[in-house]
Design a protein around this motif. Structure first.
Motif, PDB file in Angstrom:
ATOM      1  N   MET A   1       0.831  -1.189   0.000  1.00 32.20           N
ATOM      2  CA  MET A   1       0.000   0.000   0.000  1.00 32.20           C
ATOM      3  C   MET A   1       0.873   1.249   0.000  1.00 32.20           C
ATOM      4  N   VAL A   2       1.503   1.565   1.115  1.00 33.32           N
ATOM      5  CA  VAL A   2       2.347   2.759   1.131  1.00 33.32           C
ATOM      6  C   VAL A   2       3.720   2.408   0.589  1.00 33.32           C
ATOM      7  N   THR A   3       4.057   3.001  -0.522  1.00 33.04           N
ATOM      8  CA  THR A   3       5.353   2.688  -1.100  1.00 33.04           C
ATOM      9  C   THR A   3       6.280   3.883  -1.067  1.00 33.04           C
ATOM     10  N   SER A   4       5.858   4.999  -1.695  1.00 29.30           N
ATOM     11  CA  SER A   4       6.752   6.149  -1.739  1.00 29.30           C
ATOM     12  C   SER A   4       6.543   6.972  -0.491  1.00 29.30           C
ATOM     13  N   ASN A   5       7.153   6.530   0.566  1.00 26.47           N
ATOM     14  CA  ASN A   5       7.032   7.268   1.812  1.00 26.47           C
ATOM     15  C   ASN A   5       7.951   8.474   1.750  1.00 26.47           C
ATOM     16  N   PRO A   6       7.455   9.632   2.142  1.00 28.72           N
ATOM     17  CA  PRO A   6       8.285  10.837   2.023  1.00 28.72           C
ATOM     18  C   PRO A   6       9.534  10.713   2.874  1.00 28.72           C
TER      19      PRO A   6
END
Lengths: 226, 421
Positions: A1-6
């Motif tokens: 789900m969350v891939t490009s975490n800042p």
């Protein structure tokens, strides 16, 4: 789900890792010079060509690492040392490998054999020069951890010791170079003039190897002086 | 009025359900960023991080979440202007919750970094401006909130910079960094306990029914700080027992001592996050509650009921346990560049900023604050490399999230209006 975490995206790859990988290649490159030289002394040109091949290959790999570092150091990177210093350092390192390749290239191409009287001093001279390169590698290894962690004054202390060692080695190669030139001067009337010319060139280049290794050291010093 | 009386129970049920959904989203998404630094620096294991997060997120939500909840409840839309039609406020708040939660879900599926805070504020402003008229939005309040989004990263960055510089000066530049670390780290531990306790005492405990004066707060906070410090000292002794080896500086040893400190800052961060972000879920819920319970009275000065905060905290915990742990693994293993000493400076700075903001009732984005703090550490020459392009990404996530939340909220608002009349 969350891939490009800042958050993960914030951390660029450390520039010291590729720098270190590069100097390891470069010093491996220089390490192949003594066996190459031995092969030329005995006139074993097949072995010399083999050594030359491995030097060319290592130099090539170093080049690739250099390119990779340059490409992975975009302007969006924020680094603890100045970008231009980093890029300068990798150029200086890279020139060491290039020089090693040039020496083997000319010696192999002209099937050069050093006169017997010069064999032992030349052997020692190349050895010292190569250990100078190895010392530059040690300096960078020591430094990597410290730089990345933000150790302050300690870095300068470590650098001082390492650079002093480098400098001593470099001076030693200078002395050896002067001695070898003097010996060659005494012999040169009995040798073919063109060979003598090229021999002088090789002597110069081996000296440049250690000069450049020392320059890596001084670059590191500039980098860490903040 | 009749609408409220007629559907009151349904509204409350809906609000609780949506609020819980939103809290779940906060727990699933945001907590990972708050805890990722601690896991990434190998100071705490993933299991420990989840336990810490569960306990302290809940405590933060329950003990210090009231101020921000009030801001979301009545600081953005002026409820007194809706005295004639209280049901509109109910629709709007329900719509905002649903919109923000939906948007979070979409963004998470796509892997976009969005802020829960931005999505809820955008949603409320959106439905207020479009559904009720521009004049109902308290633009002054909104301006303050927007300003805090700019100020919070700057502030946490500044604090992180100073913290890391002090660590460098006191510990790394010492002749014997390891001994220095053992000497100074307990002081930093004290600082962590003191700051969190102080803000909580002075600002947060009103709605739990505890009222403490400033002097008392100071005293209690110092006591708590000292207690935490002693605990830290005990843990530190265990580290000291291991013989250090390797490099000439005891670099590994120093980082291990900082690992102890990181444990405490991780707790502080979870607390801070719970205190600020729980409001995103329970603020609108509280707004609906007050309207319904007062039988259509708008803008009642009732304090946020404590059980609402507990519901929000519970939702965060459920989100964390069901989904958040996966995200923590992703984030935590992705960050190898954060050693405990750097992670400590960044996390403590962010936690301080967030807890302060919670105290003053400003909803801010935890992730942005952390990113600002990491930049601060980088500026103090503590990071090997930082990717500045991410700053652009973060600004983009603002710009995208605000209108997205707003548009969804407007849609849901008219949907509810159509359903209940």
């Amino acid at each position: 789900m969350v891939t490009s975490n800042p958050f993960s995206a914030m951390f660029g790859r450390s520039p010291f890792q590729p720098l270190l990988a590069h100097i390891v290649k470069v010093s491996d490159c220089a390490e192949a010079l003594p066996p190459f030289f031995e092969a030329t002394l005995t006139g074993d040109w097949q072995e010399a060509a083999r050594q030359r091949e491995s030097i060319t290959r290592l130099e090539h790999e170093a080049d690739e690492l250099k390119t990779e570092l340059r490409l992975n150091l975009p302007n969006t990177m924020f680094l603890p040392v100045s970008r231009s210093d980093l890029l300068d350092l990798i150029s200086v390192q890279d020139q060491i490998a290039n020089k090693a390749r040039d020496i083997t290239g000319i010696m192999l191409g002209r099937s050069m054999q050093v006169p017997d009287e010069l064999a032992q001093p030349m052997r020692d001279y190349i050895r010292t020069s190569v250990s100078c390169v190895a010392q530059a590698r040690v300096a960078l290894e020591e430094l990597k951890d410290l730089l990345e962690s933000g150790f302050g004054r300690n870095v300068s202390d470590v650098m001082q010791t390492l650079i002093r060692e480098l400098h001593t080695l470099e001076q030693k190669t200078d002395e050896q170079q002067v001695a070898i030139r003097r010996q060659l001067f005494a012999l040169e009337s009995e040798m073919p003039p063109v060979d003598v010319m090229f021999l002088y060139k090789i002597i110069d280049w081996v000296g440049e190897l250690s000069d450049r290794a020392e320059r890596v050291g001084s670059r590191l010093q500039i980098m860490t002086a903040n | 009025m009749s609408i409220i009386a007629q559907y009151g129970d349904i509204f409350i049920l809906l609000a609780c359900a949506f609020g819980f959904f939103m809290a779940w989203g906060v727990g699933a998404n945001d907590v990972a960023n708050a805890m990722g630094t601690s896991v990434g620096s190998k100071a705490v294991t993933i299991k420990q991080a989840i336990i810490i997060a569960v306990i302290f997120e809940f405590l933060g939500a329950w003990l210090a979440g009231g101020e921000v909840t009030n801001t979301i409840r009545k600081g953005i839309i002026d409820p007194t202007l809706l005295a004639d039609e209280p049901q509109l406020l109910v629709y709007g708040m329900l719509a905002s919750l649903l919109a923000a939660a939906t948007w979070l879900l979409i963004a998470s599926m796509r892997g976009w970094p969005v802020s829960t805070t931005h999505s809820i504020v955008g949603a409320i402003v959106g439905f207020g401006a479009a559904g009720l008229g521009v004049s109902t939005v308290d633009w002054g309040g909104v301006g303050k909130i927007a300003a805090s989004w700019v100020v919070s990263p700057l502030m946490s960055g500044t604090i992180a910079f100073m913290l890391f510089k002090s660590v460098q000066h006191l510990i790394f530049e010492n002749r014997d960094p390891f001994a220095a670390a053992k000497r100074y780290v307990p002081m930093y531990v004290f600082l962590v306990g003191f700051i969190v306790a102080m803000v909580t005492f002075t600002k947060g405990l009103k709605h739990v029914g505890l009222e403490v004066g400033f002097g008392e707060s100071l005293l209690y906070s110092i006591v708590i700080g000292i207690g935490v410090m002693l605990l830290g000292g005990l843990l530190e002794r265990r580290v000291g027992a291991e013989k250090r080896q390797g490099d000439a500086f005891g670099y590994d040893g120093v980082e291990r001592v900082f690992g102890v400190l990181m444990l405490f800052t991780a707790c502080a961060m979870a607390f801070a996050h719970g205190s600020n972000d729980v409001a995103n879920a329970v603020g609108p819920l509280a707004a609906v509650m007050t309207v319904v319970q007062s039988g259509g009275q708008v803008g009642g000065e009732a304090l946020v009921p404590w059980w609402v905060l507990v519901l929000g905290g519970g939702g965060i915990v459920v989100g964390l346990v069901t989904y958040g742990h996966k995200v923590i693994v992703t984030v935590g293993t992705g960050i190898t560049e954060l050693t405990p000493s750097r992670g400590f400076a960044a996390t403590l700075a962010a936690a301080t900023t967030v807890v302060l903001a919670s105290g003053t009732g400003l909803p801010i984005s935890t992730t942005q604050t952390l990113v600002g703090a990491v930049l601060g550490v980088g500026l103090a020459r503590g990071m090997a490399a930082l990717n500045l392009r991410v700053i652009g990404t973060i600004v983009m996530s603002w710009l995208i999230t605000l209108p997205a939340g707003a548009i969804l909220a407007i849609m849901f608002f008219f949907m509810f209006k159509g359903m209940f009349g």
